[in-house]
Write an enzyme that holds these catalytic residues in place. Structure first.
Site, mmCIF file in Angstrom:
data_model
loop_
_atom_site.group_PDB
_atom_site.id
_atom_site.type_symbol
_atom_site.label_atom_id
_atom_site.label_comp_id
_atom_site.label_asym_id
_atom_site.label_seq_id
_atom_site.Cartn_x
_atom_site.Cartn_y
_atom_site.Cartn_z
ATOM 1 N N HIS A 1 -6.975 -4.634 10.503
ATOM 2 C CA HIS A 1 -6.815 -4.476 9.043
ATOM 3 C C HIS A 1 -5.573 -5.226 8.557
ATOM 4 C CE1 HIS A 1 -4.386 -0.431 9.537
ATOM 5 N NE2 HIS A 1 -3.551 -1.436 9.481
ATOM 6 N N ASN B 1 -6.876 -2.436 14.508
ATOM 7 C CA ASN B 1 -8.302 -2.741 14.295
ATOM 8 C C ASN B 1 -8.494 -4.011 13.463
ATOM 9 O OD1 ASN B 1 -7.550 -1.942 11.761
ATOM 10 N ND2 ASN B 1 -8.973 -0.209 11.610
ATOM 11 N N GLU C 1 -9.690 -2.121 5.571
ATOM 12 C CA GLU C 1 -10.215 -1.749 6.879
ATOM 13 C C GLU C 1 -11.486 -2.529 7.192
ATOM 14 O OE1 GLU C 1 -8.316 -0.085 8.695
ATOM 15 O OE2 GLU C 1 -8.109 2.033 8.157
ATOM 16 N N ASP D 1 0.810 -1.216 0.000
ATOM 17 C CA ASP D 1 0.000 0.000 0.000
ATOM 18 C C ASP D 1 0.843 1.266 0.000
ATOM 19 O OD1 ASP D 1 0.931 -0.447 2.580
ATOM 20 O OD2 ASP D 1 -1.011 -1.050 3.344
HETATM 21 C C1 F6R Z 1 1.667 -1.303 6.086
HETATM 22 C C2 F6R Z 1 0.372 -1.980 6.205
HETATM 23 C C3 F6R Z 1 -0.345 -2.038 7.505
HETATM 24 C C4 F6R Z 1 0.563 -2.441 8.680
HETATM 25 C C5 F6R Z 1 -0.241 -2.550 9.978
HETATM 26 C C6 F6R Z 1 0.668 -2.864 11.157
HETATM 27 O O1 F6R Z 1 2.201 -1.426 4.783
HETATM 28 O O2 F6R Z 1 -0.125 -2.467 5.236
HETATM 29 O O3 F6R Z 1 -1.418 -2.932 7.408
HETATM 30 O O4 F6R Z 1 1.174 -3.673 8.397
HETATM 31 O O5 F6R Z 1 -0.914 -1.368 10.225
HETATM 32 O O6 F6R Z 1 1.558 -1.797 11.368
HETATM 33 P P1 F6R Z 1 2.734 -1.906 12.414
HETATM 34 O O7 F6R Z 1 3.693 -2.924 11.887
HETATM 35 O O8 F6R Z 1 3.373 -0.533 12.432
HETATM 36 O O9 F6R Z 1 2.146 -2.299 13.726
#
Ligand code: F6R
Length: 250
Positions: free
Chosen positions: A135, A133, A140, A67
């Site tokens: 995702h 959450n 989401e 993303d």
């Molecule tokens: C980032 C992404 C997000 C993160 C998720 C966890 O490219 O796609 O889904 O993997 O928000 O983030 P962290 O690793 O910072 O806890």
């Protein structure tokens, strides 16, 4: 889904990095699906270590990131910058082989370009973090999820969580281009890591039964036949009496 409980973050990052190195060494033109955020920084560090020790060569490796934010933002706040700083600039990967959705004014063009890139490649190993959450990528929680690459409106809670990466007063993005669920599910192997005790409620929900629920997008991973979920021991210890699945404790 295989659930692996680990005690030491550095050790697990090394194990995952070794798995990736083996894949790259055994297959010409390996395709890696990459994530940004805190979770995989340790894995990128180990990959850089193996590159510096001449154990791996990224010359033929292709990477596709999950993303990218869209809208007006400083380059330092983009995922492109994150990947460059934490990984790409330290190894011999070719810039043209690193794909990340483009934050450009013609958003639908950017979505279509990225969808085409996904269609043209099969990801060998996809790294996935889990949002607070539930995702994955920026899919989401919702009543319905997208199969393909799309523009995601980030949930209020995600915007708040991500604010930690932005300077005070700077504008925090509210939209992103993300792989959809089918794009993620196309990967041959998916590696999910949860290294944060604060994500306990999501992991509890994920592991207490075999249900899948679009309000917890990570739960859809139960459908994929090659997912390794690595969870921190402290987290497992608090929920172990309610875990529906078998686990492997390292
Ligand atoms: C980032 C992404 C997000 C993160 C998720 C966890 O490219 O796609 O889904 O993997 O928000 O983030 P962290 O690793 O910072 O806890």
């Amino acid at each position: 889904m295989k659930i692996i409980v680990y005690k030491n973050y550095n050790q697990i990052c090394d194990l995952i990095a070794k798995n990736i190195v083996n894949k790259i060494n055994n297959k010409n033109k390996s395709v890696l699906g990459l994530a940004t955020g805190d979770t995989f920084i340790g894995v990128y560090k180990r990959l850089i270590y193996y590159y510096n020790s001449s154990k791996v060569n990224f010359n033929n490796v292709i990477t596709i990131n999950l993303d990218e934010y869209i809208g007006e933002l400083k380059f330092e706040n983009t995922y492109k910058y994150f990947m460059y700083e934490n990984f790409f600039k330290h190894v011999n990967i070719k810039k043209k082989n690193t794909y990340i959705p483009e934050n450009m004014s013609n958003i639908s063009k950017s979505v279509n370009n990225f969808q085409q890139i996904i269609k043209n490649h099969i990801i060998d190993i996809q790294l996935l973090g889990i949002g607070f959450n539930g995702h994955i990528g920026f899919n989401e929680p919702n009543n319905q999820l997208h199969a393909n690459t799309h523009v995601a409106n980030l949930n209020k809670s995600t915007i708040k969580d991500n604010s930690r990466f932005f300077e005070k007063g700077s504008q925090i993005p509210t939209k992103a281009i993300t792989m959809g669920m089918a794009d993620i599910f196309n990967a041959k192997e998916i590696i999910v890591v949860c290294n944060n005790i604060k994500k306990i409620n999501i992991i509890r929900k994920l592991l207490e039964n075999d249900l899948i629920d679009t309000k917890y997008p990570v739960s859809l991973l139960k459908i994929h036949n090659n997912v390794n979920l690595y969870i921190l021991y402290e987290l497992y210890d608090k929920i172990k009496d309610n875990i529906y699945n078998n686990v492997i404790i390292l």
